[in-house]
Motif scaffolding. Structure first.
Motif, PDB file in Angstrom:
ATOM      1  N   MET A   1      -8.228   1.341   2.827  1.00  0.00           N
ATOM      2  CA  MET A   1      -7.078   0.382   2.711  1.00  0.00           C
ATOM      3  C   MET A   1      -7.555  -1.052   2.411  1.00  0.00           C
ATOM      4  O   MET A   1      -7.006  -1.959   1.860  1.00  0.00           O
ATOM      5  N   MET A   2      -8.790  -1.492   3.355  1.00  0.00           N
ATOM      6  CA  MET A   2      -8.911  -2.939   3.325  1.00  0.00           C
ATOM      7  C   MET A   2      -9.696  -3.138   1.661  1.00  0.00           C
ATOM      8  O   MET A   2      -9.529  -4.168   1.190  1.00  0.00           O
TER       9      MET A   2
ATOM     10  N   ILE B   1      -6.626  -3.749  -0.450  1.00  0.00           N
ATOM     11  CA  ILE B   1      -6.131  -5.102  -0.030  1.00  0.00           C
ATOM     12  C   ILE B   1      -7.107  -6.030  -0.674  1.00  0.00           C
ATOM     13  O   ILE B   1      -6.379  -6.769  -1.397  1.00  0.00           O
TER      14      ILE B   1
ATOM     15  N   TYR C   1      -1.474   2.826  -1.155  1.00  0.00           N
ATOM     16  CA  TYR C   1      -0.933   1.973  -0.039  1.00  0.00           C
ATOM     17  C   TYR C   1      -0.007   0.793  -0.692  1.00  0.00           C
ATOM     18  O   TYR C   1       0.168  -0.198  -0.044  1.00  0.00           O
TER      19      TYR C   1
ATOM     20  N   ARG D   1       2.505  -0.653   1.674  1.00  0.00           N
ATOM     21  CA  ARG D   1       1.642  -1.690   2.535  1.00  0.00           C
ATOM     22  C   ARG D   1       1.505  -3.003   1.743  1.00  0.00           C
ATOM     23  O   ARG D   1       1.627  -4.102   2.138  1.00  0.00           O
TER      24      ARG D   1
ATOM     25  N   ALA E   1      -5.978  -3.557   8.216  1.00  0.00           N
ATOM     26  CA  ALA E   1      -5.981  -2.300   7.676  1.00  0.00           C
ATOM     27  C   ALA E   1      -6.293  -1.027   8.327  1.00  0.00           C
ATOM     28  O   ALA E   1      -7.022  -1.194   9.302  1.00  0.00           O
TER      29      ALA E   1
END
Length: 146
Positions: A92-93, A96, A115, A118, A87
């Motif tokens: 972002m992590m 996810i 995101y 992605r 990430a």
């Protein structure tokens, strides 16, 4: 994530593992908001790709220019079945993790994320039911570190 997924490049602002102390370090590309890598004209050889930016670490004081080796230097990364899930940064992590653990609500989680593109391109190896529990534990441990 094992590749760059979106061949349009990656974010110009990243969190890297500091090469000196291993803590999260801020990286900003030298070319403003242009996605990395940036194609530069070189009067001698034509063009070249640049991953150059400024690296700064609050933990140890590193502050210098740096050529990033993405995704190898990403701070937010975990391994699963010889593949790397990475990430750009903590946010972002977190997205996810939410996406992987959402179950039936996965599409709604993806649509609500900045995101989204992605998340849509995460390799299938990370999206299986078997991977979910293992990855969730690894991601939660990583997030607890930094």
């Amino acid at each position: 994530m094992t590749g760059l997924y979106d061949r349009k490049g990656i974010a110009p602002k990243l969190v890297l593992a500091c090469p000196r102390c291993g803590q999260p370090a801020r990286f900003e590309g030298l070319y403003g908001d242009l996605p990395l890598p940036v194609m530069l004209a070189d009067g001698k050889t034509g063009t070249r790709l640049s991953w150059a930016g400024r690296l700064s670490c609050l933990a140890c004081g590193v502050n210098r220019t740096h050529e990033v080796d993405w995704p190898r230097e990403a701070f937010y990364q975990v391994e699963y079945r010889d593949e790397t899930l990475w990430a750009f940064d903590r946010a972002m992590m977190v997205d996810i993790l939410a996406y992987l653990t959402a179950g039936a609500d996965r599409d709604a989680v993806r649509r609500d994320s900045p995101y989204a593109t992605r998340l849509m391109r995460l390799p299938k190896v990370f999206l299986t039911a078997k991977a979910r529990e293992a990855l969730a534990g690894k991601i939660e441990a990583l997030l607890a570190r930094g």
